[in-house]
Design an enzyme around this catalytic site. Structure first.
Site, short mmCIF file in Angstrom:
data_model
loop_
_atom_site.label_atom_id
_atom_site.label_comp_id
_atom_site.label_asym_id
_atom_site.label_seq_id
_atom_site.Cartn_x
_atom_site.Cartn_y
_atom_site.Cartn_z
N TYR A 73 0.84 -1.21 0.00
CA TYR A 73 0.00 0.00 0.00
C TYR A 73 0.87 1.25 0.00
O TYR A 73 0.57 2.23 -0.69
CB TYR A 73 -0.92 0.00 1.23
N PHE A 125 -8.02 20.57 -25.26
CA PHE A 125 -8.36 19.15 -25.24
C PHE A 125 -9.60 19.00 -24.34
O PHE A 125 -9.76 19.73 -23.36
CB PHE A 125 -7.21 18.25 -24.77
N THR A 126 -10.44 18.03 -24.69
CA THR A 126 -11.76 17.90 -24.05
C THR A 126 -11.68 17.82 -22.52
O THR A 126 -12.29 18.64 -21.82
CB THR A 126 -12.47 16.64 -24.59
N ASP A 216 1.06 19.49 -21.02
CA ASP A 216 0.33 18.22 -21.07
C ASP A 216 1.22 17.32 -21.93
O ASP A 216 1.16 17.37 -23.16
CB ASP A 216 -1.04 18.42 -21.69
N LYS A 259 -0.63 6.88 -23.60
CA LYS A 259 -0.23 7.12 -24.99
C LYS A 259 1.27 6.84 -25.14
O LYS A 259 1.66 5.69 -25.22
CB LYS A 259 -0.59 8.57 -25.37
N ARG A 383 -14.33 14.34 -34.00
CA ARG A 383 -13.63 15.43 -33.32
C ARG A 383 -14.09 16.72 -34.00
O ARG A 383 -13.40 17.32 -34.81
CB ARG A 383 -12.10 15.28 -33.46
N PHE A 450 -19.59 13.95 -26.01
CA PHE A 450 -19.24 13.05 -27.11
C PHE A 450 -19.15 11.59 -26.67
O PHE A 450 -19.36 10.68 -27.46
CB PHE A 450 -17.92 13.48 -27.76
O1 PLI Z 1 -7.57 9.63 -21.12
P1 PLI Z 1 -6.74 10.16 -19.97
O2 PLI Z 1 -7.56 10.57 -18.82
O3 PLI Z 1 -5.64 9.24 -19.58
O4 PLI Z 1 -5.98 11.45 -20.51
C1 PLI Z 1 -6.64 12.59 -20.90
C2 PLI Z 1 -5.89 13.27 -22.00
C3 PLI Z 1 -5.17 14.39 -21.72
N1 PLI Z 1 -4.50 15.06 -22.70
C4 PLI Z 1 -4.52 14.67 -23.98
C5 PLI Z 1 -3.79 15.45 -24.99
C6 PLI Z 1 -5.23 13.52 -24.33
O5 PLI Z 1 -5.22 13.14 -25.60
C7 PLI Z 1 -5.96 12.80 -23.32
C8 PLI Z 1 -6.74 11.68 -23.64
N2 PLI Z 1 -6.97 11.36 -24.89
C9 PLI Z 1 -7.76 10.41 -25.36
C10 PLI Z 1 -8.55 9.50 -24.50
C11 PLI Z 1 -7.84 10.28 -26.80
O6 PLI Z 1 -8.54 9.38 -27.29
O7 PLI Z 1 -7.20 11.08 -27.48
#
Ligand code: PLI
Length: 458
Positions: A73, A125-126, A216, A259, A383, A450
C-alpha cells in the site's frame, strides 16, 4: 536494387483474433450504439481506430515487469522505480502518480487555478478544458491561426502565437493568467507538433511575466520525433535527449501514460515545484490513492517505467510515427481530404470537405464516423462540434473550425495491411458521399457529451 524500408523493430509473439461482422449486423450495431462509436461493444468492431489511448501492445519486457510489481500500500518498490524513470526521461524530481491523465488534470486545475483566471492552451483538449472550467478558469486559445485550417501545411501547427498571449496580458495583466497549459502534438488540431524554437521563445516570454508553463506531456515524445526530423539542429540527436530539453522549459507536466508510455492505464503529475508537489500529494490521497500509487497497482507502475524507456528508442519512435505518415499518404492518394501535414498519432479526415452538403448543425463528422463503420467495421472518432460541447456561458454549441473524424493508430498493434484495408473502406465511403445524410442528437449528457450522446439519422 532499391532496398525495402527498415521494418518495425519488433516481431509479433501473441495475437488477438478479430472478425468483420456482416453488413446487416453492422447496421444493427450502429443503431444500438445510437450512431456514437464510443457506444459499441468492441466485439462488433473489426479494426479499432477509436483511440491510441491505453490501446498499445505491451512488450515482452513490460509483461514480465508486471510480475515484479510491488503491491505494498505504501512505499512500494515499483513507485521508486517509476520515479527513477521519470527523472531519467523527463527530468523532473517530483512525481505524483494518478490512475490516468484526467485525474492529473483534475488535481492540477483545482490547485493551480483561481476562479476567473485565464488558462491559455494551444487549442483545447476535451478533458483538460472540462477540468479547467470546473475549477472556474477561463479557456483561452493561443495556438497559431494555421492550426485551425486543415489545409495549411505549416510544419509546426501546434505552435503558440505569442501575439495572442501578449494581447491577453496587455488587456488583463499577467496575474489574470494561472499558467500556460501547452500540449505537444496537439490532439484536436490533428496531432500537430510545436517546435522547440517556439517553446523556447514562449518560455522566455513566460519567465518575464512570471507565468509558469505546465505541459500536457501526453504525446511529448512523438512531438520530439517531429522536432528531430523537421527542426534544424536536432537531426543528429538521439531521441532520448530531446524530451529533456523540452521539459526544461516547463515547471510541471500532466501526463496520460496511456499514450507515449505504452501502457494500458496510468498517468501522473511531475514537477520541479516543491510547493505544488506537496499540495498535489496531499490532494491525490483524497481522490486517487496514497501518494506512492495514486490509483495504480504496483505492476502498472513497473510496466510504465519499462514503457517509458522503450518509447525513447530511436527505432521504435521512427517506426511509430512513420506508420502514421504512410497511412495518411495512402489516404491522400485515394483522394480523401485529410488534415495536413499528417500528425503523430492519427490521421484526421476533414468532414467539411468530405461532406460539403452537410452543415455543422447535423454533425457531419459524427455521421461520417458511422458510415466508416457501416462500410467496413472500422471504428473512428468524431472530433468536431459534438466533441467541442457547449459554451458554459451561453449554453450554445461551440462550432469549431475543424470538423474531423479521427482514425487513431494504436502503438505496435496494427500492420500496414490492416491500414491498407482502412484506406479501401474510406475510399468506398467517399465514392458514395453524396448520399450521406446528417444526424440529429437525441440524448446529450451535461459534460463531455461526445462519450455518451445518442443520435438518429435525419
Ligand atoms: O484519457 P486520460 O484521462 O488518460 O488522458 C486525458 C488526456 C489528456 N490530454 C490529452 C492530450 C489527451 O489526448 C488525453 C486523452 N486522450 C484520449 C482518450 C484520446 O482518445 O485522445
Amino acid at each position: 536494387m532499391k532496398r525495402a524500408r527498415i521494418p518495425e523493430p519488433y516481431k509479433i509473439k501473441m495475437v488477438e483474433h478479430i472478425r468483420l461482422l456482416p453488413p446487416e449486423a453492422r447496421r444493427q450495431a450502429i443503431q444500438e450504439a445510437g450512431y456514437n462509436t464510443f457506444l459499441f461493444r468492441s466485439e462488433d468492431v473489426f479494426i479499432d481506430l477509436l483511440t491510441d489511448s491505453g490501446t498499445s501492445a505491451m512488450s515482452d519486457r513490460q509483461w514480465s515487469a508486471l510480475m515484479v510489481g510491488d503491491e505494498a500500500y505504501a512505499g512500494a518498490r515499483s513507485f521508486y522505480r517509476l520515479e527513477e524513470a521519470v527523472r531519467e526521461i523527463y527530468g523532473f524530481p517530483y512525481l505524483v502518480p494518478t490512475h490516468q491523465g484526467r485525474a492529473a488534470e483534475h488535481i492540477t486545475a483545482q490547485l493551480r487555478i483561481k476562479p476567473g483566471q485565464f488558462v491559455p492552451m494551444n487549442m483545447y483538449f476535451t478533458t483538460t478544458r472540462e477540468h479547467l472550467e470546473r475549477a472556474g478558469g477561463v479557456f483561452f486559445d493561443c495556438i497559431i491561426d494555421e492550426a485551425h485550417d486543415p489545409q495549411a501545411r505549416h510544419p509546426f501547427k501546434g505552435n503558440v502565437d505569442l501575439e495572442k498571449l501578449d494581447r491577453l496580458v496587455r488587456e488583463h495583466g499577467p496575474d489574470s493568467i494561472a499558467f500556460l497549459w501547452l500540449a505537444p502534438c496537439v490532439n484536436m488540431a490533428g496531432g500537430q507538433p510545436f517546435s522547440m524554437a517556439n517553446l523556447r521563445e514562449v518560455a522566455r516570454w513566460a519567465k518575464d511575466q512570471n507565468i509558469p508553463i505546465i505541459l500536457d506531456a501526453t504525446r511529448a515524445v512523438e512531438n520530439c520525433y517531429f522536432i528531430k526530423v523537421r527542426e534544424e539542429g536536432y537531426e543528429d540527436k538521439p531521441i532520448k535527449e530531446i524530451p529533456l530539453e523540452m521539459m526544461s522549459y516547463a515547471e510541471s507536466i500532466t501526463m496520460s501514460a496511456k499514450k507515449d508510455n505504452l501502457v494500458n492505464i496510468g498517468g501522473f503529475i511531475a514537477t520541479r515545484n516543491q510547493d505544488f508537489f506537496q499540495a498535489a500529494r496531499a490532494t491525490v490521497v483524497v481522490f486517487e490513492g496514497l501518494h506512492t500509487y495514486g490509483g495504480l497497482a504496483g505492476r502498472d507502475m513497473e510496466a510504465m517505467a519499462v514503457g517509458m524507456r522503450e518509447m525513447v528508442d530511436d527505432a521504435y519512435i521512427e517506426s511509430r510515427v512513420e506508420q502514421v505518415q504512410r497511412f495518411g499518404q495512402a489516404l491522400l492518394e485515394a483522394g480523401i481530404p485529410i488534415v495536413e501535414p499528417v500528425g503523430g498519432h492519427a490521421v484526421f479526415i476533414d468532414a467539411k470537405r468530405f461532406l460539403p452538403h452537410l452543415s455543422q448543425d447535423v454533425f457531419p463528422a459524427q455521421a461520417l464516423a458511422a458510415e466508416i463503420y457501416l462500410e467496413g467495421g472500422v471504428r473512428s472518432m468524431e472530433r468536431g462540434v459534438v466533441s467541442a460541447g457547449r459554451d458554459p456561458k451561453t449554453g450554445k454549441h461551440r462550432y469549431p473550425k475543424l470538423e474531423l473524424v479521427r482514425l487513431t493508430i494504436p502503438r505496435r498493434v496494427y500492420t500496414d495491411s490492416h491500414l491498407a484495408y482502412v484506406v479501401d473502406v474510406c475510399r468506398g465511403v467517399y465514392e458514395r458521399r453524396d448520399g450521406i445524410r446528417g444526424l440529429e442528437m437525441v440524448y446529450e449528457p451535461p459534460q463531455l457529451r461526445f462519450f455518451q450522446a445518442r443520435f438518429q439519422p435525419l
